[in-house]
Design a protein around this motif. Structure first.
Motif, PDB file in Angstrom:
ATOM      1  N   LEU A 210       0.813  -1.219   0.000  1.00  0.00           N
ATOM      2  CA  LEU A 210       0.000   0.000   0.000  1.00  0.00           C
ATOM      3  C   LEU A 210       0.852   1.277   0.000  1.00  0.00           C
ATOM      4  O   LEU A 210       0.622   2.200  -0.777  1.00  0.00           O
ATOM      5  N   MET A 211       1.872   1.277   0.860  1.00  0.00           N
ATOM      6  CA  MET A 211       2.638   2.510   1.066  1.00  0.00           C
ATOM      7  C   MET A 211       3.366   2.937  -0.202  1.00  0.00           C
ATOM      8  O   MET A 211       3.331   4.087  -0.612  1.00  0.00           O
ATOM      9  N   MET A 212       4.024   1.973  -0.827  1.00  0.00           N
ATOM     10  CA  MET A 212       4.800   2.286  -2.030  1.00  0.00           C
ATOM     11  C   MET A 212       3.884   2.758  -3.163  1.00  0.00           C
ATOM     12  O   MET A 212       4.233   3.691  -3.904  1.00  0.00           O
ATOM     13  N   VAL A 213       2.711   2.157  -3.267  1.00  0.00           N
ATOM     14  CA  VAL A 213       1.778   2.541  -4.331  1.00  0.00           C
ATOM     15  C   VAL A 213       1.288   3.973  -4.108  1.00  0.00           C
ATOM     16  O   VAL A 213       1.303   4.803  -5.024  1.00  0.00           O
ATOM     17  N   MET A 214       0.876   4.277  -2.870  1.00  0.00           N
ATOM     18  CA  MET A 214       0.381   5.629  -2.577  1.00  0.00           C
ATOM     19  C   MET A 214       1.466   6.667  -2.859  1.00  0.00           C
ATOM     20  O   MET A 214       1.204   7.721  -3.424  1.00  0.00           O
ATOM     21  N   ALA A 215       2.701   6.353  -2.452  1.00  0.00           N
ATOM     22  CA  ALA A 215       3.797   7.312  -2.631  1.00  0.00           C
ATOM     23  C   ALA A 215       4.154   7.484  -4.106  1.00  0.00           C
ATOM     24  O   ALA A 215       4.311   8.604  -4.590  1.00  0.00           O
ATOM     25  N   PHE A 216       4.256   6.368  -4.831  1.00  0.00           N
ATOM     26  CA  PHE A 216       4.739   6.443  -6.210  1.00  0.00           C
ATOM     27  C   PHE A 216       3.682   6.968  -7.185  1.00  0.00           C
ATOM     28  O   PHE A 216       4.011   7.313  -8.311  1.00  0.00           O
ATOM     29  N   LEU A 217       2.429   7.011  -6.775  1.00  0.00           N
ATOM     30  CA  LEU A 217       1.418   7.591  -7.662  1.00  0.00           C
ATOM     31  C   LEU A 217       1.251   9.098  -7.413  1.00  0.00           C
ATOM     32  O   LEU A 217       0.424   9.739  -8.062  1.00  0.00           O
ATOM     33  N   VAL A 218       2.031   9.647  -6.477  1.00  0.00           N
ATOM     34  CA  VAL A 218       1.915  11.082  -6.199  1.00  0.00           C
ATOM     35  C   VAL A 218       3.275  11.796  -6.301  1.00  0.00           C
ATOM     36  O   VAL A 218       3.399  12.827  -6.974  1.00  0.00           O
ATOM     37  N   ILE A 219       4.301  11.248  -5.644  1.00  0.00           N
ATOM     38  CA  ILE A 219       5.572  11.991  -5.551  1.00  0.00           C
ATOM     39  C   ILE A 219       6.253  12.184  -6.919  1.00  0.00           C
ATOM     40  O   ILE A 219       6.659  13.302  -7.241  1.00  0.00           O
ATOM     41  N   PRO A 220       6.406  11.157  -7.747  1.00  0.00           N
ATOM     42  CA  PRO A 220       7.110  11.385  -9.033  1.00  0.00           C
ATOM     43  C   PRO A 220       6.433  12.450  -9.895  1.00  0.00           C
ATOM     44  O   PRO A 220       7.109  13.292 -10.498  1.00  0.00           O
ATOM     45  N   SER A 264       8.410   0.605   2.936  1.00  0.00           N
ATOM     46  CA  SER A 264       8.650   1.756   3.814  1.00  0.00           C
ATOM     47  C   SER A 264       9.955   2.450   3.433  1.00  0.00           C
ATOM     48  O   SER A 264      10.021   3.686   3.359  1.00  0.00           O
ATOM     49  N   LEU A 265      10.995   1.650   3.181  1.00  0.00           N
ATOM     50  CA  LEU A 265      12.305   2.234   2.891  1.00  0.00           C
ATOM     51  C   LEU A 265      12.275   3.006   1.564  1.00  0.00           C
ATOM     52  O   LEU A 265      12.766   4.145   1.486  1.00  0.00           O
ATOM     53  N   THR A 266      11.695   2.407   0.542  1.00  0.00           N
ATOM     54  CA  THR A 266      11.640   3.069  -0.771  1.00  0.00           C
ATOM     55  C   THR A 266      10.796   4.344  -0.684  1.00  0.00           C
ATOM     56  O   THR A 266      11.153   5.372  -1.267  1.00  0.00           O
ATOM     57  N   THR A 267       9.690   4.274   0.041  1.00  0.00           N
ATOM     58  CA  THR A 267       8.846   5.463   0.215  1.00  0.00           C
ATOM     59  C   THR A 267       9.594   6.551   0.976  1.00  0.00           C
ATOM     60  O   THR A 267       9.542   7.731   0.605  1.00  0.00           O
ATOM     61  N   ALA A 268      10.324   6.153   2.014  1.00  0.00           N
ATOM     62  CA  ALA A 268      11.093   7.129   2.801  1.00  0.00           C
ATOM     63  C   ALA A 268      12.160   7.788   1.929  1.00  0.00           C
ATOM     64  O   ALA A 268      12.377   9.008   2.012  1.00  0.00           O
ATOM     65  N   VAL A 269      12.798   7.001   1.066  1.00  0.00           N
ATOM     66  CA  VAL A 269      13.801   7.566   0.146  1.00  0.00           C
ATOM     67  C   VAL A 269      13.135   8.601  -0.762  1.00  0.00           C
ATOM     68  O   VAL A 269      13.646   9.711  -0.950  1.00  0.00           O
ATOM     69  N   GLY A 270      11.968   8.245  -1.304  1.00  0.00           N
ATOM     70  CA  GLY A 270      11.240   9.172  -2.168  1.00  0.00           C
ATOM     71  C   GLY A 270      10.885  10.447  -1.429  1.00  0.00           C
ATOM     72  O   GLY A 270      11.030  11.545  -1.964  1.00  0.00           O
ATOM     73  N   PHE A 271      10.439  10.296  -0.203  1.00  0.00           N
ATOM     74  CA  PHE A 271      10.053  11.467   0.601  1.00  0.00           C
ATOM     75  C   PHE A 271      11.261  12.380   0.854  1.00  0.00           C
ATOM     76  O   PHE A 271      11.184  13.599   0.667  1.00  0.00           O
ATOM     77  N   ILE A 272      12.395  11.759   1.255  1.00  0.00           N
ATOM     78  CA  ILE A 272      13.600  12.562   1.557  1.00  0.00           C
ATOM     79  C   ILE A 272      14.101  13.262   0.292  1.00  0.00           C
ATOM     80  O   ILE A 272      14.410  14.467   0.309  1.00  0.00           O
TER      81      ILE A 272
END
Lengths: 296, 209
Positions: A210-220, A264-272
């Motif tokens: 869930l986390m990676m999908v939510m992050a990758f559909l918004v941050i990039p 979590s780690l990949t999402t955190a990298v994207g966030f940072i």
């Protein structure tokens, strides 16, 4: 680093990299439109609606969590549920007397609540939390070849959809009134985009979490729109950013943090990385400003 | 047959939350005609324009379009899109369902030739209006629908717009615009369609002394 590539036990990382890069293609094509049409919150809602769909499948006896073929039946039920929910959300978002934000919050809560009810009505020993969580929330490190093929199909469909609708999508995102006046079927685009987000979130939540999908559909998409100045550069920057986040996340798992959840780690990298880019933009944004036209 | 209207509207009305914005609108726009919709604030000019181009639906009435959406270009009073979309002005000019050939003279006439690499969202309101006007004219529409086209433009651009609209009408194109600016209506030789208090009056030729 050399040992990483020679170690046979690390082959799962390359499978994760292949599947992840395909997902990056999907994310970089869809996320700019998610951001431009203000669907970030709707993406979260649809990702969470997966839970309601799986619970509905269990309630209807479509399959069993412990049975691999049952898992796919449950996923199909979840997909049908999410598509229905997504079209209901799309309808509510178009109502003039309801804000899009409120419509999303209402559907989010409703779909999640239905999941809780279906699950409580069907709960028995075989539907323990651990099994349900593994069904709902995938892990990129556990991707198999079949799932990578599905991701490849999603990537091809995303690119083809964005290519064939590129002119309509661009005009719609630029000014929806202008698009309507020039014959763009904005309603169809609205329902289709939200339906596509539902399809992608259901499938990739199962595969990647869930986390990676939510992050990758918004941050990039946000990064692409922050830096790019044309649709081509927006897509390219979105894809580069998501790929860099993925590769960095996987390298950190392989070399430093093997026990940290990959999503979590990949999402955190994207966030940072995103916060760093925002800070760079704030610090040097003025220098990027295009030159003023010369005085007449 | 040559002067068959591109749009004919009979008994059109629009309501918002039960309140009548306009009613009994009857108008027709023939080829080569410039029609100016005038009236005080709140008369329903912009709403009528938006209904005409399909942004909002009519409440009732008969609307007969003899052209397709592809033959219509529309320019709003002000761009209200999302400033998050950071496109260059050149990309905005090229935007649309079909590719169009750039008109260097038109772009030069509105002083846009040096702005094409600048971000559209970084332009002034007047410059954005000129970009949208150029984009609309480059599509070579049979009907150009404009909402307050002269608002926010400098004097030189207003004169150039008059020249281009007149040329378009001479070539058989039609222009329908909501406008407060009677000197420009007179310069264009526009027919005037007056709206007030939700009512629409009959069209009459603009006075020109």
């Amino acid at each position: 680093m050399e040992s990483l590539f020679k170690n046979p036990s690390m082959t799962y990382l390359f499978t994760a990299l292949g599947g992840g890069l395909l997902f990056c293609v999907v994310a970089s094509v869809i996320s700019p439109w998610v951001v431009l049409r203000r669907l970030s919150y709707a993406t979260d809602a649809l990702a969470h609606a997966t839970f309601g769909g799986i619970a509905l499948g269990l309630f209807l006896g479509m399959g069993d969590v412990s049975d691999p073929s049952g898992v796919w039946k449950l996923l199909a039920t979840s997909l049908a549920f999410s598509v229905v929910i997504s079209q209901l959300l799309a309808l509510l978002m178009r109502l003039p007397f309801l804000s899009q934000d409120a419509a999303t919050g209402i559907v989010y809560a409703g779909a999640f609540a239905m999941g809780g009810i279906f699950l409580s009505l069907k709960r028995d020993a075989s539907y323990g939390h651990t099994n349900l969580e593994s069904l709902l929330f995938g892990n990129i490190l556990l991707l198999n070849i079949f799932e990578i093929r599905i991701l490849a199909i999603l990537a091809v469909l995303s690119v083809l959809g964005a290519w064939f609708q590129r002119r309509a999508l661009q005009l719609w995102a630029f000014d929806s009134d202008l698009a309507l006046a020039e014959g763009v079927r904005t309603g169809l685009l609205h329902y289709s985009l939200i339906g596509a987000v539902a399809l992608v979130t259901v499938v990739t939540t199962k595969f990647l979490g869930l986390m990676m999908v939510m992050a990758f559909l918004v941050i990039p998409g946000s990064v692409g729109l922050m830096i790019g100045r044309s649709m081509r550069s927006i897509y390219l920057i979105s894809w580069l950013f998501s790929s860099v986040c993925l590769v960095t996340g996987l390298l950190l798992i392989a070399t430093r943090f093997p026990d940290v959840p990959a999503g979590s780690l990949t999402t955190a990298v994207g966030f940072i990385f995103f916060i760093l880019l925002v800070m760079l933009r704030l610090a040097f944004g003025r220098r990027r400003k295009m030159p003023e036209e010369p005085a007449p | 047959m040559v002067n068959e209207p591109v749009i004919q509207i009979s008994g059109a009305a629009y309501e918002h939350h039960g309140e009548t914005i306009f009613r009994d609108v009857n108008l027709c726009v023939e080829p080569g005609v410039i029609l100016a919709i005038t009236g005080p604030n709140g008369a329903g000019k912009t709403t009528l324009i938006k209904c005409l181009v399909g942004i909002i639906p009519w409440a009732k009435g008969q609307i007969d379009f003899r052209i397709t959406p592809d033959d219509i270009s529309y320019v709003p009073q002000k761009w209200t899109g999302d400033s998050v979309f950071p496109l260059r002005t050149g990309e905005v000019l090229a935007m649309g369902l079909r590719a169009v050939t750039p008109d260097a003279e038109l772009r030069g006439g509105f002083d846009l030739d040096r702005l094409e690499r600048r971000a559209f969202t970084g332009l002034s309101v007047g410059q954005q209006k000129k970009v949208l006007l150029v984009r609309a004219l480059e599509r070579r529409p049979r009907l150009l629908v404009l909402d307050e086209p002269f608002a926010g433009l400098d004097a030189g651009s207003c004169q150039y717009l008059i020249k281009r609209l007149s040329a378009m009408a001479s070539g058989g194109g039609s222009v329908l615009m909501a406008s407060h600016e009677s000197p420009y209506q007179e310069a264009l030789g526009a027919r005037v369609f007056e709206m007030s208090d939700g009512h629409a009056g009959a069209g009459s030729p603009a006075t020109s002394s």
